[in-house]
Design a protein around this motif. Structure first.
Motif, short mmCIF file in Angstrom:
data_model
loop_
_atom_site.label_atom_id
_atom_site.label_comp_id
_atom_site.label_asym_id
_atom_site.label_seq_id
_atom_site.Cartn_x
_atom_site.Cartn_y
_atom_site.Cartn_z
N SER A 147 -9.28 -7.91 8.23
CA SER A 147 -9.95 -6.99 7.47
C SER A 147 -9.77 -5.36 8.10
N THR A 148 -9.56 -5.50 9.50
CA THR A 148 -9.18 -4.34 10.21
C THR A 148 -7.75 -3.75 9.54
N LEU A 188 -5.91 5.75 0.47
CA LEU A 188 -6.32 4.98 -0.94
C LEU A 188 -7.96 4.68 -1.02
N PRO A 189 -8.13 4.81 -2.24
CA PRO A 189 -9.66 4.50 -2.58
C PRO A 189 -9.93 3.08 -2.22
N GLU A 215 -7.46 -0.02 7.75
CA GLU A 215 -6.68 0.86 8.40
C GLU A 215 -5.35 1.35 7.61
N THR A 216 -4.82 0.19 6.85
CA THR A 216 -3.90 0.39 5.81
C THR A 216 -4.44 1.48 4.57
N CYS A 272 0.80 -1.08 0.08
CA CYS A 272 0.13 -0.13 0.15
C CYS A 272 0.97 1.31 0.02
N ALA A 273 1.81 1.15 0.89
CA ALA A 273 2.78 2.41 0.59
C ALA A 273 3.35 2.54 -0.54
N ALA A 274 3.72 1.48 -1.29
CA ALA A 274 4.57 1.54 -2.50
C ALA A 274 3.44 2.05 -3.61
#
Ligand code: C2E
Ligand code: MG
Ligand code: MG
Ligand code: MG
Length: 295
Positions: A132-133, A144-145, A137-138, A101-103
């Protein structure tokens, strides 16, 4: 002759080593140590829309590089099953989600992001009530959408315990994830069950893509004469299924133009494989996407 028997003996020895419980424990110990030390890496492979050539997604693949940077300690086919067996996959899998997700957020900043980034998810992660949390959260942390993160779940996981899986997938969808079924066609799907699951994408297993146009000389004609040819039949059937269900199909392991064209002609939407690009480190991915954009 002497050489080949030596070679055989060597192969046998390797197989024995990998199989021995002590050897397995040693690999797990080393994996845990290297993971804790931040030595695992993520590589990325683009997914391409077959009609427009647009990059629509990226799959994240774990790598275990050697300290000298020359190669890999073991391929995922060796260390992922051991990570699953040892339970280490839960921590590794969390790191993969966070890192991917960071990438992806970084690609968005650079204006190079496709629609989604995909990660592979193993059964023990899928079972964890916190999963799922972690996803919601991420996604929120990087703004991010929904749909930016795709979770690839193998067919055997998806078909295990129908009720639980359906509920878990719905929770993951609510958290904002897309769901893809990986290695589709290699497990035992109940089509009825499949229809009940909130799936966005079927990934056609590489073995079915391999069968397309593999041999245009005598071999296939001979098989055909015997009525046993399969060239692309399974890929074709899975693509038709995807279309009926109204979901995307990704052809895995596309290595030739002929395979890409076959899948496209059948109505398959997306291709992934060496023909388009091999998995690569993040910096190389950025260059690849930028060069592609410039064209
Ligand atoms: P997968 O999810 O089905 O990933 C596709 C595999 O096919 C990758 O192997 C990729 O490098 C390879 N591949 C892609 N295009 C081609 C092609 O044109 N030809 C050929 N021959 N191969 C191609 P890789 O990276 O070795 O990963 C193997 C498997 O390990 C993955 O299969 C996935 O099941 C698992 N894996 C990898 N990373 C992770 C991870 O972070 N978490 C989990 N749970 N599993 C992972
Ligand atoms: Mg996958
Ligand atoms: Mg696969
Ligand atoms: Mg797989």
């Amino acid at each position: 002759r002497a050489k080949s028997s030596l070679h055989l003996h060597h192969e046998y020895f390797i197989a024995e080593m990998e199989d021995s419980p002590r050897r397995r424990l040693e690999i797990i110990r080393q994996l845990r140590e290297d993971f804790d030390a931040g030595k695992l890496a993520l590589w990325y492979q683009p997914q391409v829309a077959l009609d427009s050539g647009e990059i629509v997604g990226i799959e994240t693949l774990a790598r275990w590089p050697q300290a000298d940077g020359e190669g890999f300690v073991h391929p995922p086919s060796v260390f992922i099953p051991l990570a699953e067996y040892s339970g280490l996959i839960v921590d590794i899998g969390e790191w993969v989600v966070v890192e991917a997700c960071a990438a992806f957020a970084r690609l968005r900043e650079l204006g190079l992001a496709p629609r989604h980034i995909a990660v592979n998810v193993s059964m023990p992660q899928f079972r964890s009530p916190h999963f799922s949390t972690l996803i919601s959260e991420t996604l929120a942390r990087h703004a991010l959408p929904a749909g930016a993160l795709e979770l690839e779940i193998t067919e055997s996981v998806a078909m295990d315990e129908p009720k639980i899986v359906a509920n878990t997938l719905r929770a993951l969808k609510r958290a904002g994830a897309r769901i893809a079924i990986d290695d589709f066609g290699t497990g035992y799907s109940s089509l009825n069950h499949l229809r009940e699951l909130p799936i966005d994408c079927l990934k056609i297993d590489r073995s079915f893509i391999d069968e397309i146009g593999a041999d245009t000389s005598g071999g296939e004609a001979m098989q055909e004469a015997k009525g046993t040819t399969r060239g692309g039949m399974f890929a074709e059937t899975i693509i038709a299924l995807g279309r009926k269900l109204g979901i995307a199909t990704v052809a895995e392991g596309v290595e030739t133009a002929a395979q890409a064209e076959f899948v496209r002609a059948q109505g398959g939407t997306i291709g992934q494989g060496y023909f388009f690009a091999r998995p690569m480190p993040f910096a190389a991915l950025v260059d690849w996407l930028a060069a592609r954009r410039a064209d």
